[in-house]
Design a protein around this motif. Structure first.
Motif, mmCIF file in Angstrom:
data_model
loop_
_atom_site.group_PDB
_atom_site.id
_atom_site.type_symbol
_atom_site.label_atom_id
_atom_site.label_comp_id
_atom_site.label_asym_id
_atom_site.label_seq_id
_atom_site.Cartn_x
_atom_site.Cartn_y
_atom_site.Cartn_z
ATOM 1 N N SER A 1 24.145 8.179 -7.483
ATOM 2 C CA SER A 1 25.591 8.352 -7.392
ATOM 3 C C SER A 1 26.357 7.359 -8.263
ATOM 4 N N ASP A 2 25.691 6.271 -8.689
ATOM 5 C CA ASP A 2 26.354 5.298 -9.550
ATOM 6 C C ASP A 2 25.796 5.384 -10.970
ATOM 7 N N TYR A 3 26.618 5.040 -11.932
ATOM 8 C CA TYR A 3 26.261 5.218 -13.343
ATOM 9 C C TYR A 3 25.025 4.422 -13.728
ATOM 10 N N ASP A 4 24.922 3.177 -13.320
ATOM 11 C CA ASP A 4 23.807 2.333 -13.759
ATOM 12 C C ASP A 4 22.461 2.892 -13.307
ATOM 13 N N THR A 5 22.381 3.331 -12.072
ATOM 14 C CA THR A 5 21.131 3.924 -11.584
ATOM 15 C C THR A 5 20.839 5.231 -12.307
ATOM 16 N N PHE A 6 21.878 6.036 -12.490
ATOM 17 C CA PHE A 6 21.732 7.310 -13.206
ATOM 18 C C PHE A 6 21.230 7.054 -14.626
ATOM 19 N N HIS A 7 21.800 6.082 -15.300
ATOM 20 C CA HIS A 7 21.404 5.743 -16.672
ATOM 21 C C HIS A 7 19.954 5.273 -16.710
ATOM 22 N N GLU A 8 19.569 4.449 -15.760
ATOM 23 C CA GLU A 8 18.196 3.939 -15.713
ATOM 24 C C GLU A 8 17.201 5.080 -15.542
ATOM 25 N N GLU A 9 17.494 6.007 -14.644
ATOM 26 C CA GLU A 9 16.607 7.163 -14.435
ATOM 27 C C GLU A 9 16.548 8.028 -15.690
ATOM 28 N N PHE A 10 17.704 8.240 -16.329
ATOM 29 C CA PHE A 10 17.772 9.067 -17.529
ATOM 30 C C PHE A 10 16.877 8.494 -18.628
ATOM 31 N N VAL A 11 16.997 7.215 -18.894
ATOM 32 C CA VAL A 11 16.232 6.583 -19.964
ATOM 33 C C VAL A 11 14.728 6.680 -19.685
ATOM 34 N N LYS A 12 14.349 6.504 -18.433
ATOM 35 C CA LYS A 12 12.927 6.607 -18.067
ATOM 36 C C LYS A 12 12.401 8.016 -18.348
ATOM 37 N N GLN A 13 13.145 9.034 -17.945
ATOM 38 C CA GLN A 13 12.732 10.425 -18.190
ATOM 39 C C GLN A 13 12.743 10.742 -19.678
ATOM 40 N N LYS A 14 13.729 10.228 -20.374
ATOM 41 C CA LYS A 14 13.832 10.458 -21.814
ATOM 42 C C LYS A 14 12.621 9.896 -22.549
ATOM 43 N N GLU A 15 12.241 8.683 -22.223
ATOM 44 C CA GLU A 15 11.105 8.054 -22.889
ATOM 45 C C GLU A 15 9.809 8.793 -22.582
ATOM 46 N N TYR A 16 9.700 9.309 -21.371
ATOM 47 C CA TYR A 16 8.510 10.085 -21.004
ATOM 48 C C TYR A 16 8.423 11.362 -21.837
ATOM 49 N N LEU A 17 9.490 12.132 -21.907
ATOM 50 C CA LEU A 17 9.477 13.362 -22.687
ATOM 51 C C LEU A 17 9.239 13.072 -24.165
ATOM 52 N N ASP A 18 9.810 11.978 -24.654
ATOM 53 C CA ASP A 18 9.698 11.637 -26.071
ATOM 54 C C ASP A 18 8.266 11.324 -26.479
ATOM 55 N N SER A 19 7.410 11.006 -25.521
ATOM 56 C CA SER A 19 6.021 10.658 -25.832
ATOM 57 C C SER A 19 5.118 11.871 -26.013
ATOM 58 N N ALA A 20 5.653 13.082 -25.794
ATOM 59 C CA ALA A 20 4.812 14.283 -25.820
ATOM 60 C C ALA A 20 4.223 14.549 -27.198
#
Length: 370
Positions: free
Chosen positions: A85-104
């Motif tokens: 619900s807060d931006y910082d947590t949302f941003h942290e989750e986004f970056v983690k998922q982004k880096e995972y997908l980027d490794s494909a």
């Protein structure tokens, strides 16, 4: 999850299916499973990060532009389902998922390009309400998809100026509609020419070891009514020597600042042979595939694929001796000196590419603001 499957029928045209589409209502990306073509058409719903990653790595969705679109839709759906619900947590989750997908897949720059573009939207709205940011992310993902269609059509229009009616065209791997949202890159001039009655004669390299030319390019071109002839990879010199090829159109997964290009393994062989027979080689590449931060082709990381793709895939029984060493790079680099032009949505770059590609980007900035 397979949501629809049918055997290819005489009246069932692969060109009627979207390569990648967003099913927002069901929180899914719908793709054609390209590993099943041409024998059957299976549409798969991807819902989790692992399913999206696997689909990209296992080539269920493939082609630099289509990978980018899938990544944009994917990171949006993962962000949409976040409970933060807060931006910082949302941003942290986004970056983690982004880096995972980027490794494909490391070689295709569109994957990181699309994900970075999505992250840029997220950070442009730092501190805003998370629910609103999710809406911005969806809008950007849809724009990347629609932009791909516009870009491919423009590449086709520029590419069509390089050939004339009745020409013979050779292509390698699959840079067709199945690699993009529509038209393809290397096939875009062919499809637009077909609409205008140019009646090109196309030669499609089978493209070992994964046979994208045989399974995908030959399939979609034939389905579109194009005069296409399938050849083995080692036959390109013969058709060029016979005078049957007037131009080579291929796509690519990354263009370096000096014009070196990484494309499916075997492309550099085609380019070297074409140079010998004075056949021009044109690389069809959206500007999203051009990486000015990569100085030369030597700086491009080439993906290494499993040995089984060479020794046993497509065979009823293993066709190579057990224990034999296998070298299986997915891509090779074609030297800029072998390339007659790089066809983009903003025009055709010519040597010296260090200058002309910069001009292409200046034109893009003037016209699109990107």
């Amino acid at each position: 999850m397979v949501i629809h499957m049918q055997q290819k029928k005489e009246n069932d045209n692969i060109m009627n299916y979207d390569t990648v589409r967003l099913d927002d209502e069901n929180n899914a990306i719908i793709i054609i499973d390209q590993t099943k073509l041409p024998g059957s058409i299976e549409l798969i719903a991807l819902k989790t990060a692992e399913e999206i990653w696997d689909a990209i790595y296992l080539l269920r969705v493939r082609g630099a532009p289509a990978i980018g679109v899938a990544a944009a839709f994917g990171i949006y759906l993962l962000a949409k389902q976040s409970s933060a619900s807060d931006y910082d947590t949302f941003h942290e989750e986004f970056v983690k998922q982004k880096e995972y997908l980027d490794s494909a897949r490391p070689t295709a720059v569109n994957l990181s390009w699309a994900l970075n573009r999505m992250q840029g939207v997220l950070e442009a709205h730092a501190g805003e309400d998370v629910s609103k940011i999710k809406g911005y992310l969806k809008a950007e993902a849809v724009e990347i998809w629609q932009e791909d269609i516009r870009v491919c059509k423009k590449i086709g229009e520029y590419g069509l100026t390089l050939v004339k009616p009745g020409d013979g065209i050779l292509t390698h791997c699959n840079a067709g509609q199945l690699a993009t949202s529509k038209y393809g890159t290397a096939t875009a001039p062919i499809y637009l020419g077909e609409e205008k009655g140019y009646h090109f004669k196309v030669f499609a390299d089978e493209t070992r070891p994964l046979l994208q030319g045989a399974r995908l390019t030959a399939f979609e071109l034939q389905s579109s009514g194009v005069d296409v002839t399938l050849i083995c990879d080692n036959m390109s010199a013969t058709v060029m020597k016979n005078g049957w090829v007037n131009a080579v159109f291929v796509g690519c997964d990354r263009v370096a600042a000096n014009g070196d290009t990484a494309n499916k393994i075997g492309t550099s062989v085609v380019a070297a042979v074409a140079k010998y027979y004075n056949v021009p080689v044109y690389i069809c590449a959206p500007t999203s595939t051009i990486d000015l931060n990569t100085r030369t082709g030597a700086d491009i990381h080439i993906e290494q694929r499993p040995a089984e793709e060479v020794t046993e895939m497509w065979y009823k029984e293993r066709m190579a001796p057990e224990g034999v060493k296998v070298f299986n790079p997915a891509f090779d680099v074609t030297d800029h000196e072998l390339i007659a032009g790089i066809v983009t949505e903003y025009g055709i770059a010519r040597a010296p590419y260090t200058e002309s590609l910069q001009e292409i980007f200046k034109k893009r900035e003037q016209e699109s603001g990107r």
